[in-house]
Design an enzyme around this catalytic site. Sequence first.
Site, mmCIF file in Angstrom:
data_model
loop_
_atom_site.group_PDB
_atom_site.id
_atom_site.type_symbol
_atom_site.label_atom_id
_atom_site.label_comp_id
_atom_site.label_asym_id
_atom_site.label_seq_id
_atom_site.Cartn_x
_atom_site.Cartn_y
_atom_site.Cartn_z
ATOM 1 N N ASP A 1 0.853 -1.180 0.000
ATOM 2 C CA ASP A 1 0.000 0.000 0.000
ATOM 3 C C ASP A 1 0.891 1.233 0.000
ATOM 4 O OD1 ASP A 1 -2.378 1.790 0.502
ATOM 5 O OD2 ASP A 1 -3.313 -0.162 0.842
ATOM 6 N N HIS B 1 -2.912 3.186 -4.537
ATOM 7 C CA HIS B 1 -2.320 2.682 -3.292
ATOM 8 C C HIS B 1 -0.886 2.198 -3.519
ATOM 9 C CE1 HIS B 1 -5.882 2.984 -0.746
ATOM 10 N NE2 HIS B 1 -6.605 2.543 -1.781
ATOM 11 N N GLU C 1 -9.851 2.658 -5.532
ATOM 12 C CA GLU C 1 -9.499 4.020 -5.131
ATOM 13 C C GLU C 1 -8.312 4.589 -5.915
ATOM 14 O OE1 GLU C 1 -11.151 4.010 -0.550
ATOM 15 O OE2 GLU C 1 -9.066 3.464 -0.890
#
Length: 547
Positions: free
Chosen positions: A177, A248, A321
Amino acid sequence: MPTSLIPAPRGVVAGTGETRLTEASRLYAGSGTEGVGRWLGGVLRAATGLPWREAGEPAQARDGVRLSLAAGLGPEAYRLVSDAAGVLVEGGDAAGVLHGAQTLRQLLGADAFRRAPVRRDRAWTVPHLTVEDAPRFRWRGLMLDVARHFMPKEGVLRYLDLMSAHKLNVLHLHLTDDQGWRVEIKRYPRLTETGSWRARTKIGHRASPLWDDRPHGGFYTQDDLREIVAYAAERHICVVPEIDVPGHSQAAIAAYPELGNSDVVDTAALTVWDTWGINPNVLAPTEDTLRFYEGVLEELLELFPADAGPFSPFVHIGGDECVKDQWRESRTAREQIARLGLADEDALQSWFIGHFDRWLAERGRRLIGWDEILQGGLAPGAAVSSWRGYAGGVTAARAGHDVVMCPEQQVYLDHRQDAGPDEPVPIGYVRTLEDVYRFDPVPAELTPEERERVLGTQANVWTEVMEDQGRVDYQTFPRLAALAEVAWSELPAPADRDFPGFERRMTEHYRRLDALGVAYRPPGGPRPWQRRPGVLGRPIDGPPPAL
């Protein structure tokens, strides 16, 4: 005692009397159950102090424990019979035998979960009964985020034991991440040299003014991951690795700046991110980036072999995302869109995901990703983790894709467990033990054929505000016990479930968790040392929306 079993079995028929296990009791492991026999013998010797000598023939284990396969039982199903001949555990496969052995452990009492005897003079008995059991769902999982806060290898192995005790069978390991890269990739050493640690860490929600100024980091060597996979396989748990792309990814860009959109931002100045939220620094959508991650995945596939269990072919690639602002500003990204004849940046992400969908399929693997990967279409073998609600899973199932249901509003265990002021770093909606117990992974609007696409469910444990094992335990338990029952047991409709009965069974289960050293949230609220007064969270008021 049988009424305290968690998860609840399909059927229990009580008998009269009990089987007493003594120093003379032996353990027989029939063909195909040898691994379960080694595991069961080890935990029983440790907890009871009894020798548990191996028996060469079933008759030698009279008044002891016999393990065997039974052709009439299905995958992961088991039958446990305790009677005058001792205890017989039969399974449709070795996994079923293991599940039956875990039930036997519960029947022996909470002290059977300890690592050494606490009373040498205690009697070890199993009530005479017959348990018939099988799982509702094939995928019964837990996602552990080890990227935001690193969990050392011993902690992961401990969680595999806790999962096995609850009859869970998939560990989804979130390895990368913005805040850290946790897997050794030998051809790209800077991923761990640079990407595995950050200089400091935000304490609490990203709006909090508090910081921990100590460097934080860690990673798993390739041998560490081989050990984790092997340890899981011995417990019939599949480990599904996640390498998050194209969002990420700041930890990877900090290690290799050429992976980022260097024509928009100074990627060489980026460091591993020290705070939380959705990060704008995403991977550059170039052929060079694809080649880099192919190299990552080539090494990853060797660490996570496809034959380690029914879900071991899966590789999770994230896909969630991905903020596309940098792509909109990037000349390189715009040229790639034109070259590929794509409509826009959303289609560019679909191209990126689709590449790895095909690349994995060519190697006999299956891609799984968060529900954003549905945008633009997926190859037939790809599967979806439905996290933003039920809707993504419904869309995927109707399009013929397999689904793992893990909606944020229901089974994100980083969300707070109570609305009270003592709840540590309150995040998200209130999701009580009862809320999780009344969760159902299968949306009512699906047809019978579409319901078959729901592989199962998992709880997700995101660790932004979980700095150590105690915090992970607190957020995860006891709610994981409720999720385990939802995933395993044939329960009534959510409104009709006997939650008071589950609470009564949890009274005994808390004793098991105590024996296992789990720092769970007590029913009455956090203990004084489990609180985090003054640390800002992100509570959301009201019931979660039905999405």
